[in-house]
Design a protein around this motif. Structure first.
Motif, mmCIF file in Angstrom:
data_model
loop_
_atom_site.group_PDB
_atom_site.id
_atom_site.type_symbol
_atom_site.label_atom_id
_atom_site.label_comp_id
_atom_site.label_asym_id
_atom_site.label_seq_id
_atom_site.Cartn_x
_atom_site.Cartn_y
_atom_site.Cartn_z
ATOM 1 N N ARG A 1 -88.666 68.074 10.690
ATOM 2 C CA ARG A 1 -88.366 69.075 9.670
ATOM 3 C C ARG A 1 -86.875 69.426 9.743
ATOM 4 N N ASN A 2 -86.174 69.353 8.620
ATOM 5 C CA ASN A 2 -84.744 69.638 8.591
ATOM 6 C C ASN A 2 -84.499 71.134 8.426
ATOM 7 N N ASP A 3 -83.233 71.532 8.280
ATOM 8 C CA ASP A 3 -82.887 72.951 8.189
ATOM 9 C C ASP A 3 -83.446 73.608 6.945
ATOM 10 N N GLU B 1 -85.805 56.961 8.709
ATOM 11 C CA GLU B 1 -84.988 57.010 9.921
ATOM 12 C C GLU B 1 -83.650 57.684 9.650
ATOM 13 N N GLU B 2 -83.038 57.398 8.484
ATOM 14 C CA GLU B 2 -81.753 58.012 8.141
ATOM 15 C C GLU B 2 -81.901 59.517 7.948
ATOM 16 N N ALA B 3 -83.009 59.933 7.307
ATOM 17 C CA ALA B 3 -83.213 61.362 7.074
ATOM 18 C C ALA B 3 -83.456 62.105 8.387
ATOM 19 N N TRP C 1 -81.458 65.788 12.733
ATOM 20 C CA TRP C 1 -81.032 66.090 14.096
ATOM 21 C C TRP C 1 -79.544 66.398 14.155
ATOM 22 N N PHE C 2 -78.768 65.711 13.327
ATOM 23 C CA PHE C 2 -77.328 65.992 13.277
ATOM 24 C C PHE C 2 -77.078 67.423 12.815
#
Length: 389
Positions: A15-17, A25-27, A32-33
């Motif tokens: 889950r992103n911000d 994989e790119e998402a 994580w970045f």
């Protein structure tokens, strides 16, 4: 109507911000970045308007000279209490030029020696206690989180206000680059319901990772494999309980509870390969001579692999270091796998103009022994410490 089953292949989503699920994989790497970018860049509240303009000091680095040492002694305040050495400013001024020369030599020795003295003291204490089968606990205080919250712009402003040259400011700025997690937690891990931590596959006691909401790690189940050299999991210091770990990275060198230098050699080899891959386009370039590539390899890669190696308790040459060094040399010289049996390593080293790694390590250890024999203070005390406990 026809029902079709779809196989789900790959790792679990992240889950992103924004609260959205990252499937590709790119998402997931981008999620994580963003997470670590936010985590490592939380600063205290501050007003940029209070900082005055401080122009950077451009130019090449200025070496420490005896005149600079004399100027520093002249600007020091008198009437101050001496430190552990017992030397006061009045004594240095009374000694004249001889004190400036001695301080200059000491400063240059510190720059060349770096952190090796501190690593040697810790390793000697550790090995001497292990030799008599006595326990030794060393507490390390981590102030990284506290310093990470200091606003970056305030640090750059303070350095420039103190007259630090711009090349040093830029060097400090590079130390704070945001890391990127390529194979981070979650890509090959499983979440523990008990301790709420991510557990890597090799530590999960599972042959195949699969989603299990009720999974509990071996540590929560009490079946975790005991770590060699660690007599207990925690120690009581006053009212605080400190965790006892099996290994610790101290000034770039790995210390193991079981002693020895196996972890150190593994860590230095990994670090050297990372540096080697960064420089691979240059080291394998046909536009540079073999001698030039050899000097680059010796300056940047070999010195990384042998960092603090003079303090390691090596009873005999380490095969891991030599094997990886020869593998890098073969890649620089573009030796094909089918030609490895016919090409000697000594020929490749002569082609690059560098020495064998064992000879370099032997020279470093002999030079370090001379430094220890002439030293005083902490190094002399720990080296001559009697093993009578």
């Amino acid at each position: 109507m026809r029902r079709v089953n779809t196989d789900v292949v790959g790792d679990k989503p992240v889950r992103n911000d924004a609260g959205e699920m990252s499937m590709s994989e790119e998402a997931k790497q981008q999620a994580w970045f963003e997470h670590y970018k936010r985590l490592l860049n939380v600063e205290f509240e501050w007003d940029p308007g209070h900082l005055s303009d401080k122009p950077p000091l451009e130019g090449p680095p200025i070496p420490i000279t005896i005149e600079m040492v004399k100027k520093a002694i002249a600007e020091m305040k008198t009437g101050k209490a001496p430190g552990p050495s017992g030397v006061v400013v009045e004594m240095m001024r009374a000694a004249g030029d001889s004190s400036a020369i001695m301080l200059h030599d000491l400063a240059m020795a510190i720059i060349r020696r770096g952190t090796t003295d501190a690593i040697f003291v810790v390793r000697q204490l550790h090995e001497k206690y292990l030799a008599v089968n006595e326990r030794l606990y060393m507490a390390f205080v981590d102030l990284e989180k506290a310093f990470d919250r200091v606003p970056r712009q305030v640090i750059w402003w303070a350095l420039r206000k103190l007259g630090v040259e711009e090349w040093i400011v830029k060097l400090v700025q590079k130390l704070g680059r945001i890391p990127m997690c390529h194979t981070g937690v979650g890509s090959n891990s499983i979440h523990c319901k008990g301790c709420k931590h991510w557990v890597h596959k090799k530590c999960s006691s599972l042959k195949h990772l699969k989603e299990d909401p009720n999974y509990r790690c071996p540590k929560c189940l009490g079946t975790a494999r005991p770590i060699d050299g660690r007599p207990q999991k925690e120690v009581q210091v006053g009212t605080d309980k400190l965790e006892v770990v099996a290994s610790f990275c101290y000034l770039g060198d790995m210390l193991s509870a079981a002693g020895g230098c196996v972890l150190s050699t593994i860590t230095r080899v990994k670090t050297a390969w990372n540096k080697f891959r960064e420089l691979m386009p240059i080291l394998s370039s046909r536009h540079l001579s073999y001698k030039t590539r050899g000097r680059l390899y010796s300056t940047y890669v070999q010195i990384t692999m042998l960092y603090a190696s003079e303090t390691w308790p090596l009873p005999k040459p380490d095969l891991r270091l030599g094997q990886n060094d020869r593998a890098m040399v073969r890649q620089i010289c573009r030796v094909e796998p089918e030609d490895m049996a016919s090409v000697r390593s000594s020929e490749l080293l002569a082609r690059l103009g560098i020495d064998d790694l064992d000879a370099i390590l032997r020279e470093k250890r002999l030079r370090w022994f001379g430094h220890v024999a002439r030293s005083s203070g902490a190094i002399n005390n720990v080296f001559n410490m009697k093993q009578a406990f």
